[in-house]
Scaffold this active site. Structure first.
Site: not given
Ligand code: GLN
Length: 504
Positions: A79, A154, A178
């Site tokens: 990532k 994400s 994420s």
């Molecule tokens: N969807 C969550 C957010 O927008 C999780 C993000 C993540 O785990 N990086 O914060």
């Protein structure tokens, strides 16, 4: 002959047997990327030459009888939020366009030390803020099951790369879900380790107290093998846990028999009911029955403060993020926008941040700055921290009764691109089931749990364990995977239709 469909464990075995080489496997995956990634857009940067050079070194090592471990020579995608020496790292943001870090994140250096060639960097929501990868400044990633749908976020890039057979393994990061939510909606496996179990050194921070890197794979065993490579104490991360961890590979192998006798499973009362897609709940209920048939004892457990988790998270995360993102000041990294005339440093900073950050990032900087401002600090940030404590207590009480907690990983299957983009609240609600684990620091996994009847799209089963009990996540996860794969007549991803017609 090895194919891109093979699991990492299969590829490792083929390498050990001398049936294939790392150069061959790496080329196989680079060819697959060339074939499908124009459609999937899982990668922001592909490093073909670097990966092949690493693969050649791996082959030479193995020929000398000096392989560094089972995954030596198995390629991986990372990532784009983890720093990679000599390879661009953008975090999905314009503000870091063109930035090439001078150092490797610890996770990345451990991959290199273990001999895994790095295929490239995967797409993500900007600074890991989002649940769909649509907040990437470089365009969305598409779900291999249906190219008009989101791959989760994400870390949608890592999940889609693995689901589309572009990489056998990938690294994700999980701050509020994420790794697990993209796993659920792409039919892949994702693990969030115990907070402190995997080093955060070189992980560009979204929210330091929540971020955790972990494996993104197609099987639980592959995730365990990868976790064994990246995990463990790192003196460069002050929150890294200094203890010896058991072998997760062994835990996953032990679980693969599918025997759950004596395992106490808690179904979380607060993670069902209104707002959950019926097809998701149906698969969940069936999977619980399947686990009971395999010997598990199931009880319903209430965690009353979980209903406040989302609200607490969306104060704590923006507060930490607003402070972390202050370092993107046009002086140190990446983009620099210089307005006409003779601008002051502050004007350069303002113009750069205005051009370099997307809407979601700006929204959270404003929210976080507000929550931390004097006069509001106690009312918002202070309250949210208290809720965080209550959530940890709910977990403690629950784990006094059961070995693991289970829930659907996400309330719905993959939604359509654009469907929730203009509605931040709808987007945030995707994280309902995953956030409590981050607030409490406990480990969790999402394993594929069949397809929802309404839309034929993948559903995830989330399994959570107490802090430090990551081996339990792998043992029970592998058991659930064995039972569910059998129930579905083989690996789910063989049914993915989005790339139909593309040769495998
Ligand atoms: N969807 C969550 C957010 O927008 C999780 C993000 C993540 O785990 N990086 O914060």
């Amino acid at each position: 002959m090895s194919t891109v469909h093979d699991t990492a464990a299969d590829l490792a075995a083929a390498l050990a047997d001398g049936a294939t080489t790392s150069v061959e496997l790496t080329q196989l995956h680079l060819d697959r990327i060339a074939e499908v990634d124009a459609r999937v857009h899982a990668f922001l940067h592909v490093d073909g030459d670097g990966a092949l050079a690493d693969a050649a070194e791996s082959d030479a090592r193995r020929a000398r009888g000096e392989a560094r471990g089972p995954l030596d020579g198995v390629p991986i995608a990372v990532k784009d939020v983890l720093t990679t020496r000599g390879l661009p790292t953008t975090c999905g943001s314009r503000i870091l366009e063109g930035w090439v870090p001078p150092y490797d994140a610890t996770v990345v250096s451990r991959l290199r030390e273990a001999g895994l060639p790095i295929l490239g960097k995967t797409n993500m929501d900007e600074f890991a803020m989002g649940s769909s990868t649509e907040h990437s400044a470089y365009g969305p990633t598409r779900n291999p099951w249906d190219l008009d749908r989101i791959p989760g976020g994400s870390g949608g890039g890592s999940a889609a790369a693995v689901a589309a057979f572009e990489a056998p393994l990938a690294i994700g990061t999980d701050t509020g879900g994420s790794i697990r939510q993209p796993g659920a909606v792409t039919g892949t496996v994702g693990v969030k380790p115990t907070y402190g179990g995997v080093s955060r050194y070189g992980l560009v921070a979204l929210a330091n107290s929540l971020d955790q890197a972990g494996p993104v794979t197609r099987t639980v065993l592959d995730a365990a093998m990868l976790h064994d490579v990246i995990g463990g104490h790192d003196p460069r991360d002050s929150t890294s846990i200094d203890q010896a961890w058991p072998s997760f590979t062994e835990a996953a192998r032990a679980g693969a028999t599918g025997d759950l006798s004596g395992v106490r499973i808690g179904v979380i009362t607060e993670m069902q009911g209104k707002g959950w897609q019926p097809g998701v709940m149906q698969r969940f209920t069936e999977s619980v029955d399947t686990m009971v048939a395999a010997g598990a004892e199931v009880v319903e457990v209430s965690c009353p403060s979980f209903v406040h988790a989302l609200a607490a998270y969306y104060l704590i995360l923006p507060a930490e993020a607003s402070s972390n993102l202050a370092k993107f000041d046009a002086m140190r990294y990446g983009l620099r926008v210089v307005p006409e005339g003779d601008p002051s440093a502050e004007e350069v900073m303002r113009a750069t941040r205005d051009a370099g950050f997307g809407d979601e990032v700006k929204r959270r900087i404003i929210l976080g700055t507000y929550a931390l401002s004097s006069g509001y600090y106690d009312a918002y940030y202070g309250q949210a921290q208290k809720v965080r404590t209550l959530i940890s207590r709910d977990f403690d009480a629950a784990f006094a009764q059961v070995d693991v907690l289970v829930s659907p990983t996400a309330p719905t299957t993959a939604f359509r691109l654009g469907e929730k983009l203009d509605d931040p609240m709808a987007m945030y609600l995707n994280d309902l089931a995953t956030i409590p684990a981050n607030l409490a620091g406990v480990p969790g996994i999402s394993v594929p749990n069949g397809l929802a009847d309404e839309d034929g799209l993948p559903v995830g089963l989330q399994i959570l364990a107490p802090a430090l009990a990551d081996d339990r996540v792998y043992r029970v996860g592998a058991a659930a995977e064995a039972l569910l794969t059998q129930a579905w007549g083989g690996p789910l991803l063989d049914k993915a239709a989005g790339l139909e017609g593309v040769s495998r």
